[in-house]
Design a protein around this motif. Structure first.
Motif, PDB file in Angstrom:
ATOM      1  N   VAL A  33       0.842  -1.185   0.000  1.00 15.09           N
ATOM      2  CA  VAL A  33       0.000   0.000   0.000  1.00 15.09           C
ATOM      3  C   VAL A  33       0.883   1.243   0.000  1.00 15.09           C
ATOM      4  N   GLY A  34       0.535   2.239  -0.832  1.00 16.28           N
ATOM      5  CA  GLY A  34       1.283   3.480  -0.907  1.00 16.28           C
ATOM      6  C   GLY A  34       2.283   3.509  -2.047  1.00 16.28           C
ATOM      7  N   LEU A  35       2.691   2.355  -2.566  1.00 14.85           N
ATOM      8  CA  LEU A  35       3.666   2.318  -3.656  1.00 14.85           C
ATOM      9  C   LEU A  35       3.090   1.643  -4.887  1.00 14.85           C
ATOM     10  N   VAL A  36       1.812   1.320  -4.841  1.00 16.15           N
ATOM     11  CA  VAL A  36       1.201   0.541  -5.906  1.00 16.15           C
ATOM     12  C   VAL A  36       1.274   1.262  -7.245  1.00 16.15           C
ATOM     13  N   GLY A  37       1.730   0.552  -8.259  1.00 13.70           N
ATOM     14  CA  GLY A  37       1.691   1.055  -9.616  1.00 13.70           C
ATOM     15  C   GLY A  37       2.819   1.975 -10.023  1.00 13.70           C
ATOM     16  N   GLY A 407      -6.244  -0.884  15.526  1.00 18.04           N
ATOM     17  CA  GLY A 407      -5.050  -1.153  14.738  1.00 18.04           C
ATOM     18  C   GLY A 407      -5.331  -1.328  13.265  1.00 18.04           C
ATOM     19  N   GLN A 408      -6.502  -0.909  12.805  1.00 19.32           N
ATOM     20  CA  GLN A 408      -6.942  -1.188  11.437  1.00 19.32           C
ATOM     21  C   GLN A 408      -5.979  -0.645  10.387  1.00 19.32           C
ATOM     22  N   ALA A 409      -5.592   0.618  10.493  1.00 14.84           N
ATOM     23  CA  ALA A 409      -4.742   1.225   9.471  1.00 14.84           C
ATOM     24  C   ALA A 409      -3.402   0.511   9.381  1.00 14.84           C
ATOM     25  N   ASP A 410      -2.792   0.232  10.538  1.00  7.81           N
ATOM     26  CA  ASP A 410      -1.502  -0.459  10.527  1.00  7.81           C
ATOM     27  C   ASP A 410      -1.647  -1.883  10.013  1.00  7.81           C
ATOM     28  N   ALA A 411      -2.760  -2.539  10.368  1.00  8.28           N
ATOM     29  CA  ALA A 411      -2.984  -3.909   9.894  1.00  8.28           C
ATOM     30  C   ALA A 411      -3.099  -3.951   8.376  1.00  8.28           C
ATOM     31  N   VAL A 412      -3.785  -2.966   7.786  1.00  7.11           N
ATOM     32  CA  VAL A 412      -3.927  -2.913   6.330  1.00  7.11           C
ATOM     33  C   VAL A 412      -2.561  -2.736   5.675  1.00  7.11           C
ATOM     34  N   VAL A 413      -1.711  -1.878   6.253  1.00  8.40           N
ATOM     35  CA  VAL A 413      -0.372  -1.663   5.711  1.00  8.40           C
ATOM     36  C   VAL A 413       0.454  -2.939   5.809  1.00  8.40           C
ATOM     37  N   ARG A 414       0.415  -3.602   6.966  1.00 12.27           N
ATOM     38  CA  ARG A 414       1.206  -4.829   7.151  1.00 12.27           C
ATOM     39  C   ARG A 414       0.757  -5.919   6.194  1.00 12.27           C
ATOM     40  N   LEU A 415      -0.535  -6.075   6.038  1.00 12.22           N
ATOM     41  CA  LEU A 415      -1.039  -7.101   5.126  1.00 12.22           C
ATOM     42  C   LEU A 415      -0.702  -6.748   3.682  1.00 12.22           C
ATOM     43  N   TRP A 443     -11.532 -16.333   5.250  1.00 11.60           N
ATOM     44  CA  TRP A 443     -12.608 -15.717   6.034  1.00 11.60           C
ATOM     45  C   TRP A 443     -12.073 -14.738   7.071  1.00 11.60           C
ATOM     46  N   CYS A 444     -10.945 -15.078   7.711  1.00 11.07           N
ATOM     47  CA  CYS A 444     -10.461 -14.189   8.772  1.00 11.07           C
ATOM     48  C   CYS A 444      -9.931 -12.873   8.198  1.00 11.07           C
ATOM     49  N   LEU A 445      -9.697 -12.824   6.869  1.00 10.17           N
ATOM     50  CA  LEU A 445      -9.250 -11.587   6.227  1.00 10.17           C
ATOM     51  C   LEU A 445     -10.372 -10.893   5.466  1.00 10.17           C
ATOM     52  N   LEU A 446     -11.617 -11.245   5.757  1.00 11.81           N
ATOM     53  CA  LEU A 446     -12.757 -10.657   5.047  1.00 11.81           C
ATOM     54  C   LEU A 446     -12.703  -9.133   5.055  1.00 11.81           C
ATOM     55  N   ILE A 447     -12.414  -8.534   6.203  1.00 12.24           N
ATOM     56  CA  ILE A 447     -12.393  -7.069   6.290  1.00 12.24           C
ATOM     57  C   ILE A 447     -11.295  -6.509   5.395  1.00 12.24           C
ATOM     58  N   TYR A 448     -10.144  -7.168   5.362  1.00 17.38           N
ATOM     59  CA  TYR A 448      -9.047  -6.697   4.516  1.00 17.38           C
ATOM     60  C   TYR A 448      -9.420  -6.786   3.045  1.00 17.38           C
ATOM     61  N   TRP A 449     -10.007  -7.916   2.618  1.00 17.41           N
ATOM     62  CA  TRP A 449     -10.428  -8.030   1.220  1.00 17.41           C
ATOM     63  C   TRP A 449     -11.399  -6.896   0.865  1.00 17.41           C
ATOM     64  N   TRP A 450     -12.268  -6.547   1.805  1.00 19.30           N
ATOM     65  CA  TRP A 450     -13.271  -5.514   1.560  1.00 19.30           C
ATOM     66  C   TRP A 450     -12.624  -4.130   1.452  1.00 19.30           C
ATOM     67  N   ILE A 451     -11.805  -3.779   2.452  1.00 18.04           N
ATOM     68  CA  ILE A 451     -11.181  -2.461   2.453  1.00 18.04           C
ATOM     69  C   ILE A 451     -10.297  -2.274   1.225  1.00 18.04           C
ATOM     70  N   SER A 452      -9.521  -3.301   0.899  1.00 24.85           N
ATOM     71  CA  SER A 452      -8.534  -3.176  -0.176  1.00 24.85           C
ATOM     72  C   SER A 452      -9.073  -3.592  -1.534  1.00 24.85           C
TER      73      SER A 452
END
Length: 736
Positions: A33-37, A407-415, A443-452
């Motif tokens: 995240v942040g460097l995509v493309g 920890g949502q924002a940091d979790a999204v960056v780490r993933l 399933w445990c990454l459902l929120i991540y799939w949704w946000i990203s």
């Protein structure tokens, strides 16, 4: 009923599965995240490619070739040439240059999701991904670099479909094999020039061959005084000729000046290369030389470091020290990972870099391929891949709880940093028939799939999982997970009675498994499908949403409770019950804020602020538009940024700020188009006021629209935010 629903689902999914079926692949690669493309900046000097760069730029400038393919064996410098050509051609593509890394993408069905990811197009399932990409590229002069295409060459016809609907987009492809599609122009990447004849290397820099110049440049990274001398000129020429001008082979040889002088390097190459080359005669000549050079470099390593290099082949694109150490249990290098990695880096076999403040390591594609081949030969590939998958299973289980909270924002960056290896892990789980583990992982990454926005990729895995349940029985819980992900896109794009019934079956299977949380979430999805399918079902949909909210609240699943309250608010707004809608948005925000859930707070807040604006509460709406814009920036959630800019635009229009309102409207529209948001927005509030201003002050509106088209995301945000608020997000915006 179960048999009938299962039969309907089988028919519904069969066609989707046929489109998504792909061969075995352990992993895919992507940027964090942040460097995509972004086109990567070379970390060393590019030498001897000036003529090739000019030639490729000329092909791109003509505009007659839709796909320019850089073809050559591994290690010849295709990726470097693509990077330099893209940087040199940026002025030809005013709407952007994107670099899509396909190094680990081995499934043709994942080409579109990967392109979408690098373009910043978020797949939330609400529209077909190909439509989103086509819309995002429409009328835009962009260059899309597709690096390492050879392993998914069967997906080449997808490029024809894309450039047909987006005729102003151009693709620059690197591949070991020709794509053989309409509109392709092939450019064979040559090796670097070597000293002519049998003579020594030139002492004069101006007349020195490119291969020798590259060797000297890389050797100086180790010994700053290194240069061509009368004593080593012939040896350097022999090295470069023996390595046939292959850039990667030359770099690997140059790295050995730490322990060998040029005469020793030349002597070892003379003795080893013919023998090593003969062992792999089924490969193209230059590729055989490249493999032999890696073999020679590896032969200088002690056994433990050699084992580590081969074990590293299971990683996709990049990896961390923690991940390496997790694989080291019981391995000869297990207690010495740091020193062993440092030694491999010294030998140019492992690269180091910083991403998101974290130190990461990577292998070049051909070195990774070499390592994996040797790992398979010694019979350890499955064991190491299993350890890799288990490590990332544990990692996502550690990170996933933070996705719904503070920890949502940091979790999204780490993933995002680990995304290539997450893909590799879940693919390995499916391939090895660990289907229940794969379902739990997804399933445990459902929120991540949704946000990203990764639902298209997850759908591919889950469809394959459903197909494989005949080989390896799965639990009802896993079956429900797989059907849920498979039906998600159908729910938005092709709602039907079958989809409603299928989600109802998911509810039953989750309940049968004792997972009331998941059952309530599936019930909320079913209610959404009802609304999509027929407005006659809104009463039943509301009842199901309310039932889901009660269950989720009782179970303590605050994230799902809040997002379901948002759905109730949207439904109430559509039905004209604005007070009820505001109450639901308030409850959603309260629940989300109590847990630090930025994503749902942003979604609920944006809807509430638009409704408040529509009700004439301008100041209240403005405060929340600004707040949700800040939240979206923190999550790198561009869809939310677009909504926030539109909200501030509405306020500016209401205050009569014609130029500012028009500029923000166009800037938001550019983001919408670029990331593929083209579905009709039912809750738009800014356009009516802007049209009123157009009638009053057409000149200012037109000037604002012209300016808005030129704004970067950061500049648009600066225009929208008060100065003190913008100062808080300057650092975050630098990564956009």
């Amino acid at each position: 009923l179960e048999d009938q629903v299962a039969g309907d689902l089988a028919m519904l999914l069969a066609e989707r599965f046929d489109e998504s079926r792909t061969p075995e692949a352990p992993d895919t690669g992507a940027a964090p995240v942040g460097l995509v493309g972004r086109v990567p900046v070379p970390y060393t000097t590019t030498i001897g490619r000036e003529g090739d760069i000019d030639a490729v730029r000329t092909l791109l400038a003509r505009g007659t070739d839709r796909v320019v393919s850089l073809i050559g064996p591994g290690g010849i410098g295709k990726s470097r040439l693509a990077i330099e050509s893209a940087l040199a051609s940026a002025d030809l593509f005013p709407d952007g240059v994107y670099f899509v890394l396909l190094e680990g993408v081995l499934e043709p069905g994942l080409l579109l999701p990967t392109i979408a990811y690098y373009l910043g197009i978020r797949d939330n399932g609400e529209a077909a991904l190909e439509e989103r990409i086509a819309h995002a590229l429409a009328d835009r002069r962009v260059l899309i670099v597709l690096d390492n295409f050879e392993q998914i060459v069967d997906a080449a016809p997808v490029l024809v479909r894309l450039y047909t609907v987006a005729p102003t987009a151009t693709f620059l492809v690197t591949s070991r094999i020709v794509l053989r599609i309409r509109g392709e122009r092939v450019y064979d990447v040559p090796p670097l020039t070597t000293p002519a004849g049998e003579g020594p290397a030139s002492l004069d820099r101006s007349s020195r061959s490119a291969a020798v110049s590259l060797f000297v440049d890389r050797a100086r990274a180790i010994d700053p005084q290194f240069d061509v001398t009368p004593d080593n000129a012939r040896d350097l020429a022999d090295i470069c000729r023996r390595l046939e001008g292959l850039p990667l082979a030359i770099e690997l040889a140059a790295a050995k000046v730490r322990i060998l002088n040029p005469a020793q390097i030349a002597g070892r190459l003379e003795r080893s290369l013919p023998l090593l080359t003969a062992a792999v005669r089924d490969l193209p000549e230059r590729h055989r030389t490249m493999r032999a050079t890696i073999d020679w470099s590896v032969s200088l390593l002690p056994p433990a470091q050699r084992d580590l290099l081969e074990d590293l082949g299971v990683f996709a694109t990049r990896f961390t020290l923690d991940a390496v150490e997790a694989l080291g249990e019981g391995r000869p290098w297990g207690g010495h990972a740091i020193d062993a990695l440092a030694a491999l880096a010294d030998g140019s076999l492992v690269k180091q870099s910083e991403l998101g403040g974290r130190r990461v390591f990577s292998l070049l594609a051909i070195v990774r391929e070499y390592a994996l081949d040797h790992l398979k030969e010694r019979g350890d590939a499955q064991r190491v891949r299993r350890a890799h998958a288990d490590y990332y299973r544990e990692l996502v289980q550690q990170i996933a709880p933070d996705l719904g909270g503070r920890g949502q924002a940091d979790a999204v960056v780490r993933l995002g940093l680990e995304l290539p290896n997450l893909r590799a892990a879940v693919r390995h789980l499916v391939y090895t028939n660990r289907l229940d583990d794969a379902g739990d992982f997804a399933w445990c990454l459902l929120i991540y799939w949704w946000i990203s926005g990764f639902f298209a990729e997850v759908r591919v895995w889950m469809l394959e999982l459903l197909e494989k349940q005949h080989e390896q029985p799965i639990t009802p819980h896993t079956r429900a997970i797989a059907w849920f992900f498979a039906l998600w896109g159908e729910m938005w794009q092709r709602p039907s009675e079958q989809v409603v019934a299928g989600l109802g079956e998911c509810v039953r299977l989750f309940r049968e498994s004792g997972d009331e949380d998941a059952a309530a979430m599936a019930l909320a999805a079913r209610a959404t499908a009802r609304v999509q399918f027929s407005h006659l079902d809104t009463d039943k949909a509301e009842a199901e949403l309310r039932e889901a909210v009660v269950t989720l609240r009782e179970r303590g699943n605050t994230w799902a409770e809040a997002i379901t309250e948002v759905s109730l608010g949207r439904l109430a707004w559509v039905r004209g019950s604005t007070d009820d809608a505001l109450a639901h948005f308030d409850r959603a925000t309260s629940v989300a804020e109590s847990r630090g859930d930025l994503f749902t707070t942003s979604v609920a807040g944006n809807l509430r602020s638009r409704l408040n604006f529509q009700l004439g509460r301008i100041e209240e709406a403005e405060r929340e538009f600004v707040h949700t814009l800040l939240l979206s920036i923190g999550l790198h959630y561009e869809e939310g940024v677009a909504y926030g800019l539109e909200g501030v635009c509405a306020v500016a229009a209401a205050h009569g700020e014609a130029w500012r309102a028009a500029a923000l409207a166009v800037a938001a529209g550019e983001i919408r188009r670029r990331i593929g948001i083209f579905d009709v927005e039912a809750f738009t509030v800014h356009t009516p006021y802007l049209e009123i201003l157009r009638g009053r002050d057409a000149q200012s509106v037109e000037a604002g629209e012209i300016a808005g088209a030129e704004l970067t995301v950061a500049e648009a945000v600066q225009l929208a935010l008060p100065e003190h608020e913008f100062a808080t997000v300057v650092d975050a915006l630098r990564a956009w």
